[in-house]
Design an enzyme around this catalytic site. Structure first.
Site, PDB file in Angstrom:
ATOM      1  N   SER A   1      -3.308  -6.504  13.466  1.00  0.00           N
ATOM      2  CA  SER A   1      -3.156  -6.872  12.070  1.00  0.00           C
ATOM      3  C   SER A   1      -2.540  -8.264  11.941  1.00  0.00           C
ATOM      4  CB  SER A   1      -2.323  -5.818  11.336  1.00  0.00           C
ATOM      5  OG  SER A   1      -2.244  -6.073   9.961  1.00  0.00           O
TER       6      SER A   1
ATOM      7  N   ASP B   1      -5.381 -10.822   6.039  1.00  0.00           N
ATOM      8  CA  ASP B   1      -4.677 -10.874   7.316  1.00  0.00           C
ATOM      9  C   ASP B   1      -5.699 -10.799   8.445  1.00  0.00           C
ATOM     10  OD1 ASP B   1      -5.464  -8.242   6.934  1.00  0.00           O
ATOM     11  OD2 ASP B   1      -3.680  -7.408   7.891  1.00  0.00           O
TER      12      ASP B   1
ATOM     13  N   ASP C   1      -6.971  -8.498  10.443  1.00  0.00           N
ATOM     14  CA  ASP C   1      -8.023  -7.479  10.554  1.00  0.00           C
ATOM     15  C   ASP C   1      -8.653  -7.138   9.213  1.00  0.00           C
ATOM     16  OD1 ASP C   1      -5.657  -6.130   9.721  1.00  0.00           O
ATOM     17  OD2 ASP C   1      -6.485  -4.220  10.401  1.00  0.00           O
TER      18      ASP C   1
ATOM     19  N   ASP D   1      -7.525  -6.045   6.215  1.00  0.00           N
ATOM     20  CA  ASP D   1      -7.176  -4.901   5.368  1.00  0.00           C
ATOM     21  C   ASP D   1      -6.069  -5.226   4.365  1.00  0.00           C
ATOM     22  OD1 ASP D   1      -4.954  -4.918   7.053  1.00  0.00           O
ATOM     23  OD2 ASP D   1      -5.030  -2.762   7.476  1.00  0.00           O
TER      24      ASP D   1
END
Length: 479
Positions: free
Chosen positions: A110, A246, A248, A250
């Site tokens: 993340s 961010d 990834d 999400d």
């Protein structure tokens, strides 16, 4: 065969569950550790059936391919089949797995620093729960010999296609015609997907800040450099908005036409309003404007972390709420049940997503014939800020919170009389102090890294930021 006790492995490797998946230093995430976690997930939760497909994806961190290979080895050792979806946003993998009715594993750290990574696990029904985490940690598995030179599996592009289609079919093809939208691409796994979706909806897209070097963009603690970039880009390119995520994909980061970044919990509030949600589930750290707005029949507060938000959403759905959504202070938005938006179906996606809230904000601005900044005008004037102390040992965080919870002298030594008397102490997650004047300071150790996070809320952005700066400065001096 090598027998691995997961609890012992966690203690020895340092790779453990945080607020969202198992995470640790890349140097700690060896082939053995990653394969063992995969086997513990599949065997510990009873998912390892012969021939069972397991969706597997990754972000753009340079360490992710090696971890994917180790996870793929674990999937095969469990007698299951790898369904490799390649590099894609986490919510795209989750949506695909839900539609296919199969478990999923996402390799991503993340927003956490470059030298770390992680693995996130999904049942066929969605994210694993805290009870599932406990079952994984209590598992014992047997590892076969792992070969580190295996090639990555062939990529199945169906997951990305489904994710793009989710949003290009939800909105009219001319939704963003005449709008100039910047995408802060950096190293986000969503950067190309975002471009595809925005372009399909008619936007004139401007790519910004693309890099092959991983950028740990934290949507809750936007750097001063990125603040300046937003202002510069908006003016230079005459943008109507800037969209980013961010690492990834999400958690959204959205700037208005001036380049000012919106807070994630305000983006969540706007998205929930756009969806006409009945019930909002959100962590205790989010802005109290959510309740003060009067837009929702119920607002449920939880501990920080998507598993707690999801558990709260499930409880509200079981209680009969007709439409349940959730969001976090980072802006990640969760849809608890199937909804209808403008006559079009929007299926449930109970995991953090960045694209839906971004499009909701753009759609609301278009519908109201105004600018993104104008969407904030009717909301209660409560402002939040946050930042963190990095490389701050968890033991120090816990000692600090223990002292502040039980010792008024410790409070006085840290803040003196600058913040006034404490009206309430909330221990839902960390320590959240509400003062007599309505200002709030919330301290909490990160669940993903050795960091202490500080959230503050006040009647002006300047005051909220000043509270964060003062608090972290005093804590750093004390420790």
């Amino acid at each position: 065969m090598t027998k691995i006790n997961i609890q012992q492995m966690m203690a020895e490797s340092g790779v453990a569950f945080g607020t969202s998946g198992a995470r640790g230093l890349v140097s700690q995430m060896t082939d053995q550790v990653c394969t063992a976690y995969t086997l513990a997930f599949l065997h510990g939760l009873g998912l390892a059936k012969p021939g069972q497909k397991i969706a597997l994806g990754m972000d753009l961190r340079p360490s992710s391919p090696a971890i994917v290979r180790a996870c793929a080895a674990g999937i095969r050792q469990a007698g299951c089949e790898v369904d490799f979806c390649g590099m894609l946003p986490t919510p795209a993998l989750a949506l695909y797995a839900l539609a296919q009715g199969i478990p999923a594993i996402m390799v991503t750290g993340s927003h956490i620093p470059f030298d770390r990574n992680g693995i996130k696990f999904y049942r066929a029904e969605g994210e694993i729960s805290k009870a599932d985490e406990a079952a994984i940690t209590q598992a014992e598995v047997e590892l076969q010999t792992i070969t580190g030179d295996a090639l990555l599996p062939t990529v199945n592009t169906a997951a990305l296609q489904r994710y793009r289609q989710r949003y290009t079919s939800l909105f009219a093809a001319d939704l963003l015609t005449g709008r100039r939208i910047g995408i802060y691409e950096h190293s986000s796994a969503a950067r190309d997907c975002l471009r595809d979706v925005l372009s399909a909806l008619g936007a004139d897209v401007v790519g910004l800040g693309r890099t092959d070097t991983f950028v740990p963009l934290d949507t809750e603690a936007v750097s001063e450099e990125d603040r300046r970039r937003g202002l510069t880009w908006a003016a230079e390119h005459h943008l109507d908005a800037i969209i980013s995520t961010d690492g990834d994909g999400d958690r959204p980061l959205i700037a208005d036409e001036t380049g000012n970044w919106l807070r994630g919990d305000i983006v969540g509030l706007l998205c929930a309003r756009f969806l006409d949600a009945d019930t909002v589930v959100t962590p205790v750290s989010c802005n109290t404007a959510i309740e003060a707005s009067g837009l929702f029949r119920q607002v449920i507060r939880t501990r920080i972390g998507s598993p707690y938000v999801i558990a709260g959403m499930e409880q509200m759905l079981a209680a009969g709420s007709p439409s349940v959504v959730g969001f976090e202070a980072n802006g990640g938005f969760l849809v608890g049940n199937d909804l209808t938006v403008g006559g079009q179906p929007l299926t449930a996606l109970p995991t953090r997503d960045a694209v839906l809230p971004a499009l909701a904000v753009l759609a609301m601005a278009r519908q109201q014939g105004g600018k993104v900044s104008a969407l904030l005008a009717g909301l209660p004037q409560r402002y939040t800020a946050s930042d963190r102390l990095q490389d701050f040992p968890v033991a120090n965080s816990r000692a600090l919170l223990d002292s502040l919870q039980s010792d008024d002298a410790a409070y006085q030594s840290l803040w003196g009389n600058e913040l006034g008397a404490v009206a309430r102490r909330d221990l839902t997650d960390g320590l959240r102090l509400t003062f007599d004047n309505g200002e709030i300071v919330h301290l909490r150790p990160s669940g993903n890294a050795p960091e202490l996070r500080c959230y503050a809320e006040a009647d002006s952005m300047e005051r909220a930021q000043a509270l964060v700066t003062l608090s972290l400065q005093r804590i750093a001096e004390a420790y």
